[in-house]
Write a protein that holds these residues in place. Structure first.
Motif, PDB file in Angstrom:
ATOM      1  N   SER A  13       0.816  -1.216   0.000  1.00 51.31           N
ATOM      2  CA  SER A  13       0.000   0.000   0.000  1.00 51.31           C
ATOM      3  C   SER A  13       0.850   1.268   0.000  1.00 51.31           C
ATOM      4  N   ALA A  14       2.108   1.126   0.386  1.00 49.55           N
ATOM      5  CA  ALA A  14       2.987   2.285   0.504  1.00 49.55           C
ATOM      6  C   ALA A  14       3.563   2.691  -0.850  1.00 49.55           C
ATOM      7  N   ALA A  15       3.738   3.989  -1.023  1.00 49.67           N
ATOM      8  CA  ALA A  15       4.440   4.490  -2.209  1.00 49.67           C
ATOM      9  C   ALA A  15       5.940   4.418  -2.001  1.00 49.67           C
TER      10      ALA A  15
ATOM     11  N   PHE B   7      11.193  12.986  -3.821  1.00 49.55           N
ATOM     12  CA  PHE B   7      10.422  11.827  -4.274  1.00 49.55           C
ATOM     13  C   PHE B   7       9.068  12.251  -4.832  1.00 49.55           C
ATOM     14  N   LEU B   8       8.395  13.168  -4.146  1.00 45.29           N
ATOM     15  CA  LEU B   8       7.080  13.620  -4.595  1.00 45.29           C
ATOM     16  C   LEU B   8       7.156  14.341  -5.947  1.00 45.29           C
ATOM     17  N   ASN B   9       8.287  14.969  -6.214  1.00 46.53           N
ATOM     18  CA  ASN B   9       8.448  15.701  -7.480  1.00 46.53           C
ATOM     19  C   ASN B   9       8.797  14.786  -8.656  1.00 46.53           C
ATOM     20  N   LEU B  10       9.092  13.540  -8.366  1.00 43.31           N
ATOM     21  CA  LEU B  10       9.355  12.590  -9.449  1.00 43.31           C
ATOM     22  C   LEU B  10       8.056  12.247 -10.170  1.00 43.31           C
ATOM     23  N   SER B  11       8.160  11.956 -11.435  1.00 43.02           N
ATOM     24  CA  SER B  11       6.976  11.519 -12.179  1.00 43.02           C
ATOM     25  C   SER B  11       6.597  10.105 -11.724  1.00 43.02           C
ATOM     26  N   PRO B  12       5.338   9.720 -11.871  1.00 47.77           N
ATOM     27  CA  PRO B  12       4.931   8.351 -11.527  1.00 47.77           C
ATOM     28  C   PRO B  12       5.777   7.297 -12.229  1.00 47.77           C
ATOM     29  N   LEU B  13       6.202   7.581 -13.449  1.00 44.55           N
ATOM     30  CA  LEU B  13       7.021   6.634 -14.194  1.00 44.55           C
ATOM     31  C   LEU B  13       8.385   6.449 -13.538  1.00 44.55           C
ATOM     32  N   LYS B  14       8.999   7.557 -13.072  1.00 41.15           N
ATOM     33  CA  LYS B  14      10.310   7.458 -12.430  1.00 41.15           C
ATOM     34  C   LYS B  14      10.215   6.773 -11.069  1.00 41.15           C
ATOM     35  N   ARG B  15       9.115   7.008 -10.348  1.00 50.48           N
ATOM     36  CA  ARG B  15       8.925   6.297  -9.081  1.00 50.48           C
ATOM     37  C   ARG B  15       8.803   4.800  -9.328  1.00 50.48           C
ATOM     38  N   GLU B  16       8.053   4.459 -10.357  1.00 51.03           N
ATOM     39  CA  GLU B  16       7.890   3.041 -10.687  1.00 51.03           C
ATOM     40  C   GLU B  16       9.223   2.426 -11.107  1.00 51.03           C
ATOM     41  N   GLN B  17      10.049   3.193 -11.821  1.00 49.73           N
ATOM     42  CA  GLN B  17      11.355   2.686 -12.226  1.00 49.73           C
ATOM     43  C   GLN B  17      12.244   2.440 -11.013  1.00 49.73           C
ATOM     44  N   MET B  18      12.172   3.332 -10.012  1.00 51.67           N
ATOM     45  CA  MET B  18      12.914   3.114  -8.766  1.00 51.67           C
ATOM     46  C   MET B  18      12.508   1.786  -8.128  1.00 51.67           C
ATOM     47  N   GLY B  19      11.205   1.512  -8.127  1.00 46.10           N
ATOM     48  CA  GLY B  19      10.715   0.252  -7.568  1.00 46.10           C
ATOM     49  C   GLY B  19      11.216  -0.950  -8.344  1.00 46.10           C
ATOM     50  N   GLN B  20      11.246  -0.830  -9.672  1.00 49.35           N
ATOM     51  CA  GLN B  20      11.763  -1.925 -10.496  1.00 49.35           C
ATOM     52  C   GLN B  20      13.261  -2.134 -10.257  1.00 49.35           C
ATOM     53  N   ASN B  21      13.986  -1.030 -10.078  1.00 48.96           N
ATOM     54  CA  ASN B  21      15.412  -1.136  -9.768  1.00 48.96           C
ATOM     55  C   ASN B  21      15.628  -1.811  -8.415  1.00 48.96           C
TER      56      ASN B  21
ATOM     57  N   ASN C 129      -3.877   3.719  -8.600  1.00 49.15           N
ATOM     58  CA  ASN C 129      -5.123   4.418  -8.322  1.00 49.15           C
ATOM     59  C   ASN C 129      -4.816   5.886  -8.068  1.00 49.15           C
ATOM     60  N   ALA C 130      -5.248   6.741  -8.966  1.00 51.10           N
ATOM     61  CA  ALA C 130      -4.905   8.175  -8.882  1.00 51.10           C
ATOM     62  C   ALA C 130      -5.463   8.812  -7.617  1.00 51.10           C
ATOM     63  N   ARG C 131      -6.553   8.263  -7.087  1.00 50.19           N
ATOM     64  CA  ARG C 131      -7.174   8.839  -5.903  1.00 50.19           C
ATOM     65  C   ARG C 131      -6.579   8.303  -4.602  1.00 50.19           C
ATOM     66  N   ALA C 132      -5.784   7.284  -4.698  1.00 44.26           N
ATOM     67  CA  ALA C 132      -5.207   6.676  -3.486  1.00 44.26           C
ATOM     68  C   ALA C 132      -4.198   7.636  -2.858  1.00 44.26           C
ATOM     69  N   PRO C 133      -4.118   7.657  -1.534  1.00 44.51           N
ATOM     70  CA  PRO C 133      -3.137   8.533  -0.878  1.00 44.51           C
ATOM     71  C   PRO C 133      -1.712   8.069  -1.149  1.00 44.51           C
ATOM     72  N   ILE C 134      -0.789   8.999  -1.109  1.00 49.50           N
ATOM     73  CA  ILE C 134       0.632   8.671  -1.213  1.00 49.50           C
ATOM     74  C   ILE C 134       1.105   8.374   0.208  1.00 49.50           C
ATOM     75  N   ILE C 135       1.407   7.115   0.460  1.00 52.57           N
ATOM     76  CA  ILE C 135       1.728   6.672   1.812  1.00 52.57           C
ATOM     77  C   ILE C 135       3.232   6.522   1.980  1.00 52.57           C
ATOM     78  N   PHE C 136       3.773   7.199   2.998  1.00 53.15           N
ATOM     79  CA  PHE C 136       5.158   7.008   3.413  1.00 53.15           C
ATOM     80  C   PHE C 136       5.122   6.165   4.690  1.00 53.15           C
ATOM     81  N   LEU C 137       5.736   5.012   4.618  1.00 48.20           N
ATOM     82  CA  LEU C 137       5.626   4.018   5.683  1.00 48.20           C
ATOM     83  C   LEU C 137       6.974   3.813   6.365  1.00 48.20           C
TER      84      LEU C 137
END
Length: 408
Positions: free
Chosen positions: A49-51, A124-138, A358-366
């Motif tokens: 659930s966390a970003a 992190f918040l200023n990154l595009s969704p694509l770059k955040r996803e790439q960080m996760g893939q890395n 989900n665009a409406r989901a909160p950005i969660i820092f865990l």
């Protein structure tokens, strides 16, 4: 202001001198700063659930929770501190954020610095969704270096190099919790190899779970934070008595007091030992007179206890170097592990749903950790306070009224 949430997950351990009280956590929650999730045996849904998963700790061995986060495909933010910094792949200083280092799978900020942590989150918040996803893939790729299979192989090699006088192995630790949650796969692999597994540790709720796996539990009293020499002497005598009865071929020891007292007991019984330094602990954080005195005492005890150990394994290079610099062991006796390993089949994003798209989901820092000040929880809450203060978006975070004793 974006829909941002700050969540804390982990046990509030009132017995620890560096613990944060449950009432303090509840106060933060009442103020709307954080959501406290308590303690959970299965954290995978929380991770998914966390970003981003954050651990602003002051010092670690090799923080397992960050490995678990990476194995679930999550970017991480942690501190440029011992043990933590090793889990960021190829960190590079940022020209505009000079207090940060940006890696392929996450961000390093400065320890004990809420402003630096705030800037890391803003980056992190200023990154595009694509770059955040790439960080996760890395992160998914980098965490393969920490596969539990590599760790199990190291145990197999160590045992193969030891004369086997009996089919028994002993493991000494300060908690059954640690043996079950951090070393279960290792224990089962050695059990499958034909060894009888004997675990010496204080009883807790995980003792029964270890027994269900077919391991023999031998209760001991081990006050990991206490300074009572009479209690410690009784612990040493108890460990020696159990090992004398078991006569294991090899004894593995984890955490400060278990390493010291089990090593001393094994020396008198001529039982080979391998000691695993999972972290140097709160004694090595801070520079107060009491901490300096304790460090001197612990260093002398380590030096005496580890004279005849077969090997000492470390989870990060800094702890290893500190032991060698202090003359506790020679470098030739030391081995560097890639953490205690992570089960990449159990922690897998493929088996869990996520609201990441989900665009409406909160950005969660865990933040997942024991509720201790030296895990950087005060800094985390300070940043949460900054983001919640919508009417003062440009102010720097301020540390909550109650501060960590390690900062004094």
């Amino acid at each position: 202001m974006k829909n941002i949430q700050f969540q804390l997950l982990g046990k509030a351990d009132a017995s620890n001198p560096a613990a944060i009280s449950l009432s303090q956590i509840q106060q933060w929650e009442a103020e709307g700063l954080i959501t406290y999730l308590g303690s959970k045996s299965d954290i995978r849904d929380c991770l998914m659930s966390a970003a981003c998963v954050i651990l602003p700790s002051y010092r670690e061995g090799a923080p397992r929770v960050l490995l678990e986060a990476m194995a679930m495909g999550k970017p991480i933010i942690t501190t440029n501190a011992i043990g933590c910094k090793d889990l960021i792949d190829n960190p590079q200083a940022h020209k505009d954020y000079q207090d940060l280092s940006i890696g392929n799978n996450g961000i390093l900020c400065q320890p004990k610095d809420p402003h630096s942590l705030q800037r890391a989150i803003e980056y992190f918040l200023n990154l595009s969704p694509l770059k955040r996803e790439q960080m996760g893939q890395n992160a998914l790729q980098y965490v393969k270096n920490f596969d539990i299979k590599h760790t199990i192989n190291i145990y197999h090699v160590a045992i193969a190099q030891t004369p086997i006088k009996s089919p028994s192995l002993a493991f000494v630790s300060n908690t059954a919790f640690g043996m079950y949650n951090f070393r279960l796969e290792v224990l089962k692999a050695l059990q499958n190899q034909g060894f009888a597994i004997h675990i010496l540790c204080p009883q807790d709720t995980y003792s029964a779970l270890l027994e269900q796996e077919g391991f023999s539990i031998h209760p001991i009293t081990l006050d990991s934070k206490g300074l009572n020499p009479l209690k410690d002497l009784k612990t040493l005598i108890k460990i020696r008595k159990i090992l004398h009865t078991l006569k294991p071929s090899l004894c593995f020891n984890y955490t400060i007091k278990a390493v010291i007292y089990a090593s001393l007991a094994s020396q008198t019984l001529k039982i080979p030992t391998i000691n695993i330094i999972t972290g140097l602990g709160y004694v090595f954080i801070g520079n107060s007179f009491k901490k300096r005195l304790l460090r001197t005492l612990v260093t002398q005890m380590y030096r005496f206890a580890l004279r005849h150990t077969q090997a000492v394994w470390f989870l990060n290079a800094d702890d290893r170097q500190e032991f060698c610099n202090r003359g506790i062991i020679p470098l030739a006796k030391s081995t560097l592990l890639q953490s205690e390993g992570i089960n990449l089949e159990y922690f897998s994003p493929k088996k869990h749903n996520t609201n990441a798209h989900n665009a409406r989901a909160p950005i969660i820092f865990l933040l997942i950790a024991r509720m201790l000040w030296d895990k950087g929880i005060s800094e985390f809450v300070a940043v949460a306070k900054h983001f919640k203060a919508k009417d003062k978006p440009k102010t720097s975070p301020t540390t909550p009224p109650q501060t960590s004793p390690n900062n004094q």
